[in-house]
Design a protein around this motif. Structure first.
Motif, PDB file in Angstrom:
ATOM      1  N   VAL A  23      42.567  37.222  32.794  1.00 46.06           N
ATOM      2  CA  VAL A  23      43.099  36.915  34.132  1.00 46.06           C
ATOM      3  C   VAL A  23      43.581  35.470  34.192  1.00 46.06           C
ATOM      4  CG1 VAL A  23      42.471  36.611  36.566  1.00 46.06           C
ATOM      5  CG2 VAL A  23      41.710  38.652  35.324  1.00 46.06           C
ATOM      6  N   ARG A  26      46.867  34.681  32.451  1.00 43.11           N
ATOM      7  CA  ARG A  26      48.047  35.137  33.182  1.00 43.11           C
ATOM      8  C   ARG A  26      48.309  34.331  34.453  1.00 43.11           C
ATOM      9  NH1 ARG A  26      47.105  40.403  34.908  1.00 43.11           N
ATOM     10  NH2 ARG A  26      45.050  40.710  33.998  1.00 43.11           N
ATOM     11  N   ASN A  27      47.414  33.400  34.730  1.00 42.32           N
ATOM     12  CA  ASN A  27      47.567  32.544  35.916  1.00 42.32           C
ATOM     13  C   ASN A  27      47.268  31.087  35.558  1.00 42.32           C
ATOM     14  OD1 ASN A  27      47.814  34.532  38.458  1.00 42.32           O
ATOM     15  ND2 ASN A  27      46.361  35.423  36.995  1.00 42.32           N
ATOM     16  N   ARG A  30      46.877  28.389  38.195  1.00 44.24           N
ATOM     17  CA  ARG A  30      45.793  28.505  39.176  1.00 44.24           C
ATOM     18  C   ARG A  30      44.433  28.052  38.634  1.00 44.24           C
ATOM     19  NH1 ARG A  30      46.824  32.087  43.383  1.00 44.24           N
ATOM     20  NH2 ARG A  30      44.850  31.248  44.166  1.00 44.24           N
ATOM     21  N   ALA A 277      38.937  38.754  39.200  1.00 42.11           N
ATOM     22  CA  ALA A 277      39.968  37.861  39.728  1.00 42.11           C
ATOM     23  C   ALA A 277      39.580  37.303  41.087  1.00 42.11           C
ATOM     24  CB  ALA A 277      41.302  38.590  39.805  1.00 42.11           C
ATOM     25  N   SER A 281      39.178  33.446  42.441  1.00 44.84           N
ATOM     26  CA  SER A 281      40.159  32.923  43.400  1.00 44.84           C
ATOM     27  C   SER A 281      39.737  33.035  44.862  1.00 44.84           C
ATOM     28  CB  SER A 281      41.488  33.673  43.229  1.00 44.84           C
ATOM     29  OG  SER A 281      41.344  35.045  43.580  1.00 44.84           O
ATOM     30  N   GLU A 284      41.289  33.977  48.264  1.00 39.46           N
ATOM     31  CA  GLU A 284      42.674  34.370  48.037  1.00 39.46           C
ATOM     32  C   GLU A 284      42.757  35.473  46.983  1.00 39.46           C
ATOM     33  OE1 GLU A 284      44.786  30.879  46.929  1.00 39.46           O
ATOM     34  OE2 GLU A 284      44.207  29.755  48.725  1.00 39.46           O
ATOM     35  N   ARG A 285      43.871  36.197  46.996  1.00 41.05           N
ATOM     36  CA  ARG A 285      44.130  37.226  45.996  1.00 41.05           C
ATOM     37  C   ARG A 285      45.214  36.764  45.035  1.00 41.05           C
ATOM     38  NH1 ARG A 285      41.899  42.253  47.135  1.00 41.05           N
ATOM     39  NH2 ARG A 285      41.076  42.489  49.253  1.00 41.05           N
ATOM     40  N   LEU A 286      45.081  37.160  43.789  1.00 40.59           N
ATOM     41  CA  LEU A 286      46.112  36.899  42.793  1.00 40.59           C
ATOM     42  C   LEU A 286      47.057  38.089  42.730  1.00 40.59           C
ATOM     43  CD1 LEU A 286      43.857  35.541  39.892  1.00 40.59           C
ATOM     44  CD2 LEU A 286      45.087  34.207  41.618  1.00 40.59           C
ATOM     45  N   ALA A 287      48.302  37.841  42.374  1.00 45.09           N
ATOM     46  CA  ALA A 287      49.298  38.917  42.307  1.00 45.09           C
ATOM     47  C   ALA A 287      49.166  39.711  41.013  1.00 45.09           C
ATOM     48  CB  ALA A 287      50.707  38.334  42.415  1.00 45.09           C
ATOM     49  N   VAL A 289      47.124  41.805  39.516  1.00 47.25           N
ATOM     50  CA  VAL A 289      45.935  41.763  38.660  1.00 47.25           C
ATOM     51  C   VAL A 289      45.717  43.101  37.967  1.00 47.25           C
ATOM     52  CG1 VAL A 289      43.419  41.538  38.673  1.00 47.25           C
ATOM     53  CG2 VAL A 289      44.826  39.961  40.012  1.00 47.25           C
TER      54      VAL A 289
END
Length: 417
Positions: A23, A26-27, A30, A277, A281, A284-287, A289
Motif C-alpha cells: 500500500v 503505491r502511495n 502519502r 490502508a 491513513s 482519510e481514504r486512499l484511492a 486500494v
C-alpha cells in the motif's frame, strides 16, 4: 503539498506487514517508512529496509553483525552501497521500532509479545494501527489507559468495518455490533465429527491465507472469540450487545445495528488491503486500494447462526472478557500452546478449546491465585508484569494438561473430556 506520514511497521515480513508495504509503495507521496521490525526473516527484512531506506531496522533474533551484513549485501545489489541504518537486535527490538518516533505505528506482530511495542507506540504519541489484537486483549486496561481518544485505529477487518460503520451514528445510538465469521473450513460440522480432522484440514481456510496460529484460530473460532473481546474494548460496547453471525462469503466484514432499526454494513472483498490502508491513513481514504464488489453480477450472500455447541470458543471468550483482569491473557496463552500441540499430532482438534476452557477455569479457582497466575488481580491494578506472569502460568499449565511431560495421548484426551 501534504507532508508524508512517517510509518513504523512491526512484523514487516508477515502478511500484514508485506501488504502494508505494498500500500505504501503505491502511495509514496502519502507515507515514508522510517522503521521496520521482524522476528526471524532476516533476508526479507534486509530487502525491505533497503527498498524503503528506513532509518531503523529491528530483528528479534540473531546478531547486529549479521543484520548489517545482510543489509549491506542487499544495498550493494540495489546500487545503494552507502546505506547504513540503525540496527537493533534482541527481545526489545520491536519496542525500539515502535518508539522510534513515527507518526503511525502498524503493529502486525502475532501474539501477546506485541503488548510492550503497543504500549511503547502509545507512549510516544503515535497513531497505533492495531492488527495485533492480542496486545489489546491481554492488556486491555493498560492499553486503554495509555491511549488518547482516537489514538488506536483497528486494522482487523471486522473492527475496521465497525469503525467505518460507526461513522453513520453516535455510540449511544448503537443497539448492537454484529461481527461476521466465515465459519472456517468446518462450518456445519458437528462437534463429534471434528475429533478426527487433521492439521492440514484446519489450515485450509476458505477465504484467507494466514499464518498457522491465526488460521487454526479461525477454524476453532477462537479468533472470533478474541474479536468479541477486542470489540468490547475498542468501542466500549457491553458483551451482551455484541453478536457473532456466520457469513461464509466474508463480503460483509461486520455491521452496526442502530436503535431505530437500521443496520450499516461495510462490504468489500475478503482481503485485508482496505483495513490496512485505513489504519495508515485514518480518517482519510486512499484511492484504488482494492477492487470493489461488482454489484452488477448476480450473487448470493448467506448468514447463519453460530453453533456454540460445535464451536464453544466464542461463548468462553465472553466469559473470559467479562471476568477481565488476567483472564484474557490466560485464554490467549493456553490457546497458543494447544494449537502447537494439535499441529504436533498430540491432541485432537476439539481438545484445543477444551484445553483453554480447563486452564481458564483453573485460573479462576482460589488455588490459582496462589500459583503466581494473578487470578485475583483486578483490571484497575493490572500491570505488564501481571499479564506476562499470567501468560507464563497459562502456558506452563496448558503444557501439563496436554501431557507434554511424557503423558500418553489417550490419557491427555481422557483428561479433557
Amino acid at each position: 503539498m501534504t507532508t508524508p506520514r512517517t510509518v513504523a511497521i512491526l512484523g514487516s515480513t508477515g502478511s500484514i506487514g508485506t501488504q502494508a508495504l505494498d500500500v505504501i509503495s503505491r502511495n509514496p507521496d502519502r507515507f515514508r517508512v522510517v522503521a521496520l521490525s521482524a522476528g526471524t526473516n532476516l533476508d526479507l527484512l534486509a530487502e525491505q529496509a533497503v527498498t524503503f531506506e528506513v532509518e531503523l531496522v529491528a530483528l528479534a533474533s540473531g546478531t547486529a553483525e549479521r543484520v548489517a551484513e545482510a543489509i549491506g549485501a542487499h544495498a550493494v545489489r540495489a546500487g545503494r552501497a552507502g546505506y547504513r541504518p540503525q540496527v537493533v537486535v534482541g527481545d526489545d527490538a520491536a519496542v525500539a521500532a515502535a518508539a522510534h518516533g513515527a507518526d503511525v505505528v502498524l503493529n502486525g506482530i502475532t501474539g501477546s509479545i506485541g503488548l510492550r511495542p503497543t504500549l511503547a507506540a502509545l507512549r510516544e504519541g503515535a497513531v497505533l494501527a492495531l492488527a495485533n489484537k492480542e496486545s489489546l486483549i491481554v492488556g486491555g486496561p493498560l492499553v486503554k489507559a495509555a491511549a488518547a481518544p482516537g489514538q488506536v485505529v483497528p486494522v482487523d477487518s471486522e473492527h475496521s468495518a465497525i469503525a467505518q460503520s460507526l461513522r453513520g451514528g453516535r455510540v449511544e445510538e448503537v443497539r448492537r455490533l454484529v461481527i461476521t465469521a466465515s465459519g472456517g473450513p468446518f462450518r456445519g460440522r458437528s462437534r463429534e465429527s471434528l475429533r478426527d480432522v487433521t492439521p492440514q484440514e484446519a489450515l485450509a481456510h476458505p477465504n484467507f491465507s494466514m499464518g498457522r496460529v491465526v488460521t487454526t484460530n479461525s477454524a476453532t473460532l477462537v479468533n472470533k472469540g478474541l474479536e468479541v473481546i477486542e470489540a468490547h474494548l475498542l468501542f466500549d460496547i457491553p458483551f451482551e450487545q455484541i453478536e457473532v453471525v456466520v457469513h461464509p462469503q466474508q463480503l460483509i466484514h461486520s455491521m452496526v445495528e442502530f436503535v431505530d432499526g437500521s443496520t450499516i454494513a461495510q462490504a468489500g472483498p475478503p482481503r485485508m488491503l482496505v483495513p490496512i490502508a485505513l489504519g495508515l491513513s485514518w480518517p482519510e481514504r486512499l484511492a484504488d486500494v482494492d477492487v470493489p464488489v461488482d454489484w452488477t453480477q448476480a450473487q448470493t450472500w448467506e448468514f447463519e447462526p453460530l453453533d456454540d455447541e460445535a464451536f464453544p470458543a466464542v461463548r468462553l471468550a465472553r466469559e473470559v472478557g467479562a471476568a477481565g483482569g488476567t483472564h484474557p491473557a490466560v485464554y490467549n496463552a493456553a490457546n497458543e500452546v494447544a494449537v502447537d500441540a494439535f499441529h504436533e499430532g498430540r491432541i485432537s482438534f476439539v481438545d484445543i478449546v477444551d484445553t483453554v476452557d480447563r486452564v481458564v477455569h483453573e485460573h479462576g479457582d482460589d488455588a490459582g491465585a496462589t500459583t503466581g497466575s494473578g487470578a485475583g488481580i483486578e483490571s484497575t491494578s493490572l500491570t505488564v508484569e501481571d499479564v506476562m506472569r499470567a501468560d507464563s502460568w497459562a502456558r506452563d499449565r496448558a503444557r501439563k494438561v496436554l501431557g507434554l511431560e511424557n503423558e500418553r495421548l489417550s490419557d491427555v484426551e481422557g483428561a479433557l473430556r
